[in-house]
Design a protein around this motif. Structure first.
Motif, PDB file in Angstrom:
ATOM      1  N   LYS A 177      -4.171   9.681   4.346  1.00 39.70           N
ATOM      2  CA  LYS A 177      -3.102   8.682   4.567  1.00 39.70           C
ATOM      3  C   LYS A 177      -2.503   8.762   5.968  1.00 39.70           C
ATOM      4  O   LYS A 177      -1.365   8.376   6.220  1.00 39.70           O
ATOM      5  N   ARG A 178      -3.272   9.342   6.865  1.00 40.98           N
ATOM      6  CA  ARG A 178      -2.812   9.451   8.257  1.00 40.98           C
ATOM      7  C   ARG A 178      -4.027   9.277   9.149  1.00 40.98           C
ATOM      8  O   ARG A 178      -5.076   9.858   8.877  1.00 40.98           O
ATOM      9  N   ASP A 213       1.039  -0.214   2.528  1.00 39.71           N
ATOM     10  CA  ASP A 213       1.252   1.026   1.780  1.00 39.71           C
ATOM     11  C   ASP A 213       2.142   1.922   2.651  1.00 39.71           C
ATOM     12  O   ASP A 213       1.698   2.483   3.651  1.00 39.71           O
ATOM     13  N   GLU A 215       3.166   4.758   2.402  1.00 40.12           N
ATOM     14  CA  GLU A 215       2.776   6.170   2.530  1.00 40.12           C
ATOM     15  C   GLU A 215       1.873   6.374   3.751  1.00 40.12           C
ATOM     16  O   GLU A 215       1.726   7.487   4.236  1.00 40.12           O
ATOM     17  N   ASN A 216       1.213   5.312   4.177  1.00 38.86           N
ATOM     18  CA  ASN A 216       0.262   5.437   5.284  1.00 38.86           C
ATOM     19  C   ASN A 216       0.986   5.652   6.615  1.00 38.86           C
ATOM     20  O   ASN A 216       2.048   5.083   6.858  1.00 38.86           O
ATOM     21  N   ARG A 217       0.361   6.468   7.472  1.00 39.43           N
ATOM     22  CA  ARG A 217       0.898   6.705   8.828  1.00 39.43           C
ATOM     23  C   ARG A 217      -0.219   6.359   9.809  1.00 39.43           C
ATOM     24  O   ARG A 217      -1.240   7.056   9.881  1.00 39.43           O
ATOM     25  N   ASN A 248       5.558   1.948   9.921  1.00 37.42           N
ATOM     26  CA  ASN A 248       4.562   3.029   9.799  1.00 37.42           C
ATOM     27  C   ASN A 248       3.341   2.797  10.698  1.00 37.42           C
ATOM     28  O   ASN A 248       2.314   3.431  10.512  1.00 37.42           O
TER      29      ASN A 248
END
Ligand code: PLP
Length: 416
Positions: A177-178, A213, A215-217, A248
């Motif tokens: 997620k990054r 999303d 949560e994504n970076r 983000n």
């Protein structure tokens, strides 16, 4: 028995930089045979037709007129205060996006790339990049144990491979997620390509889609080392597309004075952070200031002062832009000559939009590179082709080089 003293994380093969090694062989050939018998298309610096490094007088006159203390004193860790402000204006020109910014001094664009990869990816997080890339991206990822992943830069029509980007981006973002996605545009090293406005729109749509999303970076590392050689100003228009991005999605622009001020050895650039959130650019600023302190401490005060002195003085700024334009035009003429001749002799090259290099795709790059060298044409054999540095080659040699390359490519390929 010899023992190994370097720690595992800092043990690397004992190899010289291949580009500097071939450049040295080219210099030796020039010394032995004469400049007119040798084509030296190795190094990424601008040279005039007599083989002298081009240096902008506005820049170096300014250096020579600085007071001793302006050179000698420590600068603030994040860079001279004026520089922090001015570099943002110089970087974006007339096309500042609607966003918050902060800038931190770095020793060249390299330092900004380093900060980005360290700060916005964690251990084993993916850093994605097209497969024709500037090698230090991978070197830095290796050093920090980031996963360096490439996708083919072009589709079969030599347009940017947006589909390949999308697949690689979406798949790898899923992992942790990054992600960092590197774009070296406009005037890519080594291909000479610039991502078009339409291509940027598609790329940013994909990025914004994943940004839903929360949560994504997602970090975009935008390496603009050659931007001043990619057009007469309007090439900066695409910056506007970075307006009002989701929180983000962070953009780190790697700014360099090496090419645009011909100040390669002064080691000055900046990491320019851009976000729709003030808090996120502040976080960037303090994190990169910490990284400055831990890596090189303060920066080169004199070159930061040069940038500000030129930017803040109308007359100096005018002279600087005139000189830069002259250098850009010289490069443009050489590249046009090379492209025209390549077309005439049927040498297939990547679409050139600007910058210091033209590249020729081939699967036999090493053999072709060796054979070119045997014929006194020195260019860089990359894994998937030959990089020809138009920045270092006089126009008359840019005219004859495509045929030499084509003939040698045909010969090598015929013997396969
Ligand atoms: N990015 C690319 C693609 C380059 O080719 C270079 C220099 O060759 C740089 C960044 C940064 O150079 P510097 O660290 O000298 O600013």
């Amino acid at each position: 028995m010899t023992i190994k003293m370097t720690a595992e994380n800092a043990s690397w093969p004992k190899e010289e930089d291949p580009i500097f090694a071939i450049a040295e062989r080219a210099d030796n050939a020039i010394r032995d045979l004469g400049r007119d018998k040798v084509i030296n298309a190795t190094l990424g610096s601008l040279y005039d037709d007599d083989g002298n490094l081009i240096t902008l007088n506005t820049v170096f006159d300014e250096l020579k007129h600085l007071r001793n203390d302006e050179i000698a004193a420590y600068s603030p860790i994040a860079g001279n205060n004026d520089f922090q402000e001015d570099v943002v204006n110089v970087c974006f020109g007339d096309y500042k996006p609607d966003a918050y910014f902060r800038a931190v001094y770095t020793p060249g664009g390299t330092g900004a790339v380093r900060h980005c990869i360290w700060t916005y990816a964690g251990a084993s997080d993916p850093v994605i990049c097209p497969d024709w890339y500037w090698k230090p991206y991978k070197t830095i990822c290796d050093e920090f144990e980031r996963e360096f992943i490439t996708y083919p830069i072009f589709d079969e029509n030599f347009q940017y491979n947006v589909e390949g980007f999308e697949k690689t981006f979406r798949e790898n973002l899923k992992k942790n997620k990054r992600i960092i996605s590197i774009f070296n545009t406009p005037a890519n090293n080594p291909t000479g390509y610039s991502i078009s406005d339409d291509e940027w729109d598609k790329i940013l749509d994909i990025i914004k889609d994943e940004a839903k999303d929360m949560e994504n970076r997602i970090t975009i590392l935008l390496d603009i080392a050659y931007i001043e050689y990619a057009g007469d100003g309007s090439q900066k228009k695409f910056f506007k597309k970075f307006s009002n991005l989701p929180e983000n999605v962070f953009v780190l622009v790697a700014f360099s004075m090496s090419k645009s001020y011909t100040a390669y050895g002064l080691r000055t650039g900046a990491a320019v952070g851009l976000s729709s959130s003030q808090e996120i650019v502040d976080e960037f600023f303090y994190s990169c200031s910490h990284a400055n302190r831990s890596n090189w401490s303060n920066g080169v005060r004199s070159s930061m002062q040069i940038l500000s002195n030129i930017y803040r003085d109308e007359q100096k700024s005018k002279s600087y832009h005139e000189e830069l334009e002259q250098a850009r035009k010289l490069l443009e003429r050489r590249a046009e000559t090379f492209v025209t001749e390549a077309d005439k002799v049927g040498l297939r090259i990547f679409p050139y939009r600007g910058g210091f290099f033209i590249s020729i795709p081939t699967e036999n790059s090493q053999e072709i590179g060796d054979e070119l060298e045997a014929n006194n044409l020195f260019a860089i054999a990359l894994p998937k082709g030959i990089r020809f540095a138009v920045c270092a080659v006089p126009e008359d040699q840019c005219k004859i080089a495509p045929k030499i390359i084509k003939d040698i490519m045909d010969k090598v390929e015929k013997n396969k």
